[in-house]
Design a protein around this motif. Structure first.
Motif, PDB file in Angstrom:
ATOM      1  N   SER A  93       8.602  -3.356  -5.338  1.00  6.69           N
ATOM      2  CA  SER A  93       8.261  -2.033  -5.846  1.00  6.69           C
ATOM      3  C   SER A  93       7.788  -1.137  -4.712  1.00  6.69           C
ATOM      4  O   SER A  93       7.532  -1.598  -3.597  1.00  6.69           O
ATOM      5  CB  SER A  93       7.192  -2.145  -6.941  1.00  6.69           C
ATOM      6  OG  SER A  93       6.023  -2.737  -6.431  1.00  6.69           O
ATOM      7  N   PHE A  94       7.668   0.139  -5.011  1.00  4.86           N
ATOM      8  CA  PHE A  94       7.162   1.154  -4.091  1.00  4.86           C
ATOM      9  C   PHE A  94       6.257   2.063  -4.874  1.00  4.86           C
ATOM     10  O   PHE A  94       6.541   2.409  -6.026  1.00  4.86           O
ATOM     11  CB  PHE A  94       8.327   1.959  -3.494  1.00  4.86           C
ATOM     12  CG  PHE A  94       7.869   3.242  -2.839  1.00  4.86           C
ATOM     13  CD1 PHE A  94       7.368   3.227  -1.550  1.00  4.86           C
ATOM     14  CD2 PHE A  94       7.941   4.440  -3.517  1.00  4.86           C
ATOM     15  CE1 PHE A  94       6.940   4.405  -0.955  1.00  4.86           C
ATOM     16  CE2 PHE A  94       7.517   5.617  -2.932  1.00  4.86           C
ATOM     17  CZ  PHE A  94       7.023   5.593  -1.634  1.00  4.86           C
ATOM     18  N   GLU A  95       5.177   2.488  -4.252  1.00  6.14           N
ATOM     19  CA  GLU A  95       4.290   3.486  -4.871  1.00  6.14           C
ATOM     20  C   GLU A  95       3.742   4.380  -3.779  1.00  6.14           C
ATOM     21  O   GLU A  95       3.141   3.897  -2.807  1.00  6.14           O
ATOM     22  CB  GLU A  95       3.144   2.800  -5.618  1.00  6.14           C
ATOM     23  CG  GLU A  95       2.296   3.769  -6.385  1.00  6.14           C
ATOM     24  CD  GLU A  95       1.260   3.111  -7.276  1.00  6.14           C
ATOM     25  OE1 GLU A  95       0.254   3.775  -7.591  1.00  6.14           O
ATOM     26  OE2 GLU A  95       1.463   1.940  -7.645  1.00  6.14           O
ATOM     27  N   ARG A  96       3.958   5.694  -3.918  1.00  6.00           N
ATOM     28  CA  ARG A  96       3.440   6.676  -2.952  1.00  6.00           C
ATOM     29  C   ARG A  96       1.916   6.732  -3.073  1.00  6.00           C
ATOM     30  O   ARG A  96       1.384   6.744  -4.171  1.00  6.00           O
ATOM     31  CB  ARG A  96       4.045   8.044  -3.242  1.00  6.00           C
ATOM     32  CG  ARG A  96       3.707   9.084  -2.182  1.00  6.00           C
ATOM     33  CD  ARG A  96       4.403  10.402  -2.439  1.00  6.00           C
ATOM     34  NE  ARG A  96       5.836  10.263  -2.736  1.00  6.00           N
ATOM     35  CZ  ARG A  96       6.791  10.075  -1.827  1.00  6.00           C
ATOM     36  NH1 ARG A  96       6.469   9.976  -0.558  1.00  6.00           N
ATOM     37  NH2 ARG A  96       8.052   9.984  -2.197  1.00  6.00           N
ATOM     38  N   GLU A  97       1.261   6.760  -1.959  1.00  4.98           N
ATOM     39  CA  GLU A  97      -0.206   6.809  -1.974  1.00  4.98           C
ATOM     40  C   GLU A  97      -0.694   8.227  -2.173  1.00  4.98           C
ATOM     41  O   GLU A  97      -0.058   9.169  -1.891  1.00  4.98           O
ATOM     42  CB  GLU A  97      -0.755   6.270  -0.660  1.00  4.98           C
ATOM     43  CG  GLU A  97      -0.490   4.792  -0.526  1.00  4.98           C
ATOM     44  CD  GLU A  97      -1.130   4.212   0.717  1.00  4.98           C
ATOM     45  OE1 GLU A  97      -2.108   4.782   1.207  1.00  4.98           O
ATOM     46  OE2 GLU A  97      -0.627   3.185   1.170  1.00  4.98           O
TER      47      GLU A  97
END
Length: 111
Positions: free
Chosen positions: A107-111
């Motif tokens: 997964s990826f999540e923008r901070e």
């Protein structure tokens, strides 16, 4: 509340993909959906779910389970079985269910 996706999980695990077609604003649907979410969260091996519905009535829910035993426990839950019967009788024009084993996940999540 900001929507949050289920992040990548440690494989292997299983997805149950429920796609459906139904009209909007059905009697008792939202309450029953909330109750089903409350119940499935108590199933050992349930990992979470993601859902979306478009304005045309097509919806998709992807539920994540650790193993097939957890999926069976959910499938055989008496309240869930009653809700499925009501769905066929009143709420859904059509639906399909696909079960898949996940071997890779990230997964990826923008901070």
């Amino acid at each position: 509340m900001t929507p949050k996706l289920v992040a990548g999980l440690e494989p292997p695990y299983y997805n149950v993909v429920f796609t459906s077609l139904r009209p909007e604003d059905l009697e008792d649907y939202a309450e029953t959906s909330d109750r089903m979410e409350e119940l499935v969260e108590k199933i050992p091996g349930y990992l979470g779910s993601d859902s979306a519905r478009n304005p045309g009535g097509i919806g998709i829910t992807v539920a994540y389970f650790r193993d097939l035993e957890a999926i069976d426990a959910w499938r055989l839950n008496s309240e869930h079985r009653d809700a499925k019967a009501r769905g066929r009788e009143e709420w859904y024009d059509s639906y399909s269910i696909h079960i898949a084993k996940v071997e890779r996940s990230y997964s990826f999540e923008r901070e």
